[in-house]
Design a protein around this motif. Structure first.
Motif, PDB file in Angstrom:
ATOM      1  N   ASP A   1      29.651-101.863 -28.237  1.00 42.34           N
ATOM      2  CA  ASP A   1      29.227-100.949 -29.143  1.00 42.34           C
ATOM      3  C   ASP A   1      28.775-101.522 -30.230  1.00 42.34           C
ATOM      4  N   SER A   2      29.433-102.573 -30.918  1.00 41.35           N
ATOM      5  CA  SER A   2      29.266-103.297 -32.045  1.00 41.35           C
ATOM      6  C   SER A   2      27.806-103.838 -32.119  1.00 41.35           C
ATOM      7  N   VAL A   3      27.329-104.119 -30.819  1.00 41.77           N
ATOM      8  CA  VAL A   3      25.947-104.954 -30.867  1.00 41.77           C
ATOM      9  C   VAL A   3      24.843-104.026 -30.339  1.00 41.77           C
ATOM     10  N   LYS A   4      24.931-102.813 -29.935  1.00 43.51           N
ATOM     11  CA  LYS A   4      24.165-101.944 -29.352  1.00 43.51           C
ATOM     12  C   LYS A   4      23.033-101.605 -30.172  1.00 43.51           C
ATOM     13  N   GLY A   5      21.933-102.080 -29.777  1.00 43.57           N
ATOM     14  CA  GLY A   5      20.745-101.696 -30.698  1.00 43.57           C
ATOM     15  C   GLY A   5      20.096-102.847 -31.428  1.00 43.57           C
ATOM     16  N   ARG A   6      21.152-103.840 -31.552  1.00 42.61           N
ATOM     17  CA  ARG A   6      20.689-104.962 -32.391  1.00 42.61           C
ATOM     18  C   ARG A   6      20.378-106.336 -31.461  1.00 42.61           C
ATOM     19  N   PHE A   7      21.375-106.330 -30.349  1.00 44.98           N
ATOM     20  CA  PHE A   7      21.124-107.603 -29.441  1.00 44.98           C
ATOM     21  C   PHE A   7      20.539-106.991 -28.194  1.00 44.98           C
ATOM     22  N   THR A   8      19.685-107.943 -27.576  1.00 47.25           N
ATOM     23  CA  THR A   8      19.265-107.880 -26.303  1.00 47.25           C
ATOM     24  C   THR A   8      19.444-108.843 -25.321  1.00 47.25           C
ATOM     25  N   ILE A   9      20.193-108.894 -24.054  1.00 46.12           N
ATOM     26  CA  ILE A   9      20.421-109.680 -22.974  1.00 46.12           C
ATOM     27  C   ILE A   9      19.045-109.818 -22.040  1.00 46.12           C
ATOM     28  N   SER A  10      18.820-110.830 -21.709  1.00 52.00           N
ATOM     29  CA  SER A  10      17.827-110.916 -20.502  1.00 52.00           C
ATOM     30  C   SER A  10      18.009-112.138 -19.824  1.00 52.00           C
ATOM     31  N   ARG A  11      17.460-112.336 -18.673  1.00 48.29           N
ATOM     32  CA  ARG A  11      17.574-113.643 -17.653  1.00 48.29           C
ATOM     33  C   ARG A  11      15.918-113.775 -17.217  1.00 48.29           C
ATOM     34  N   ASP A  12      15.826-114.970 -17.283  1.00 53.09           N
ATOM     35  CA  ASP A  12      14.756-115.826 -16.604  1.00 53.09           C
ATOM     36  C   ASP A  12      14.897-116.454 -15.651  1.00 53.09           C
ATOM     37  N   ASN A  13      14.679-115.893 -14.223  1.00 53.25           N
ATOM     38  CA  ASN A  13      15.113-116.460 -13.212  1.00 53.25           C
ATOM     39  C   ASN A  13      14.242-117.556 -12.858  1.00 53.25           C
ATOM     40  N   ALA A  14      12.937-117.861 -13.388  1.00 54.80           N
ATOM     41  CA  ALA A  14      11.985-118.615 -12.867  1.00 54.80           C
ATOM     42  C   ALA A  14      12.562-120.026 -13.751  1.00 54.80           C
ATOM     43  N   LYS A  15      12.926-119.819 -14.997  1.00 50.69           N
ATOM     44  CA  LYS A  15      13.561-120.866 -15.860  1.00 50.69           C
ATOM     45  C   LYS A  15      14.976-120.909 -15.821  1.00 50.69           C
ATOM     46  N   ASN A  16      15.563-120.430 -14.790  1.00 56.48           N
ATOM     47  CA  ASN A  16      16.924-120.682 -14.667  1.00 56.48           C
ATOM     48  C   ASN A  16      17.717-120.238 -16.096  1.00 56.48           C
ATOM     49  N   THR A  17      17.340-119.579 -16.936  1.00 52.61           N
ATOM     50  CA  THR A  17      17.982-119.214 -18.125  1.00 52.61           C
ATOM     51  C   THR A  17      18.446-117.829 -18.551  1.00 52.61           C
ATOM     52  N   LEU A  18      19.265-117.795 -19.013  1.00 49.70           N
ATOM     53  CA  LEU A  18      20.025-116.434 -19.688  1.00 49.70           C
ATOM     54  C   LEU A  18      19.852-116.474 -21.305  1.00 49.70           C
ATOM     55  N   TYR A  19      19.517-115.292 -21.588  1.00 45.31           N
ATOM     56  CA  TYR A  19      19.135-115.351 -23.299  1.00 45.31           C
ATOM     57  C   TYR A  19      20.019-114.175 -23.860  1.00 45.31           C
ATOM     58  N   LEU A  20      20.113-114.352 -25.220  1.00 42.45           N
ATOM     59  CA  LEU A  20      20.905-113.135 -26.167  1.00 42.45           C
ATOM     60  C   LEU A  20      19.732-113.320 -27.416  1.00 42.45           C
ATOM     61  N   GLN A  21      19.069-112.395 -27.503  1.00 41.73           N
ATOM     62  CA  GLN A  21      18.137-112.143 -28.513  1.00 41.73           C
ATOM     63  C   GLN A  21      19.103-111.285 -29.571  1.00 41.73           C
ATOM     64  N   MET A  22      19.296-111.725 -30.954  1.00 42.33           N
ATOM     65  CA  MET A  22      20.384-111.083 -31.716  1.00 42.33           C
ATOM     66  C   MET A  22      19.518-111.086 -33.013  1.00 42.33           C
ATOM     67  N   ASN A  23      19.051-109.702 -33.407  1.00 43.46           N
ATOM     68  CA  ASN A  23      18.607-109.159 -34.583  1.00 43.46           C
ATOM     69  C   ASN A  23      19.641-108.457 -35.463  1.00 43.46           C
ATOM     70  N   SER A  24      18.843-108.378 -36.735  1.00 44.45           N
ATOM     71  CA  SER A  24      19.922-107.677 -37.979  1.00 44.45           C
ATOM     72  C   SER A  24      21.280-108.155 -37.954  1.00 44.45           C
ATOM     73  N   LEU A  25      21.374-109.532 -38.025  1.00 41.23           N
ATOM     74  CA  LEU A  25      22.859-110.035 -37.652  1.00 41.23           C
ATOM     75  C   LEU A  25      23.700-109.808 -39.114  1.00 41.23           C
ATOM     76  N   LYS A  26      24.765-109.540 -38.939  1.00 45.08           N
ATOM     77  CA  LYS A  26      25.946-109.263 -39.910  1.00 45.08           C
ATOM     78  C   LYS A  26      26.759-110.300 -39.792  1.00 45.08           C
ATOM     79  N   PRO A  27      27.726-110.581 -41.074  1.00 49.73           N
ATOM     80  CA  PRO A  27      28.808-111.604 -41.043  1.00 49.73           C
ATOM     81  C   PRO A  27      29.724-111.532 -40.024  1.00 49.73           C
ATOM     82  N   GLU A  28      30.118-110.110 -39.536  1.00 51.63           N
ATOM     83  CA  GLU A  28      31.064-110.035 -38.795  1.00 51.63           C
ATOM     84  C   GLU A  28      30.608-110.529 -37.353  1.00 51.63           C
TER      85      GLU A  28
END
Length: 115
Positions: free
Chosen positions: A61-88
């Protein structure tokens, strides 16, 4: 065996963005669910976001709407896009992967958000 290596952490001001990457040692087609967790100083490790092999996602709940998880199977990589970051959001971020009924973890990458 699966090896995971995180990257992309760093120091950012509040309101900024970072994208974390988790590179796997082999094809993630054979890997099931993957996830990001984080551990702040003095606190327990907590789940942040998860993604199934089919692409279904879930978020704390603390990251909903700010973080996005995705995976690129072709690149064998997992991602986490983090926007509107907070000190916490400051913590060491770890990725994990479920493969052949075993759970594998990366070594972590530090994210520090200054106010």
């Amino acid at each position: 065996q699966v090896q995971l290596v995180e990257s992309g952490g760093g120091l950012v001001q509040a309101g900024g963005s970072l994208r974390l990457s988790c590179a796997t040692s082999g094809s993630i087609f054979s890997i099931g669910a993957m996830a990001w967790h984080r551990q702040a100083p003095g606190k327990q490790r907590e789940p942040v976001a998860g993604i199934t092999s089919g692409g279904s996602t879930n978020y704390a709940d603390s990251v909903k709407g700010r973080f996005t998880i995705s995976r690129d199977n072709a690149k064998n990589t997992l991602y986490l896009q983090m926007n509107s970051l907070k000190p916490e959001d400051t913590a060491v971020y770890y990725c994990n992967a479920l493969h052949s009924r075993s759970l594998y973890w990366g070594q972590g990458t530090q994210v520090t958000v200054s106010s």
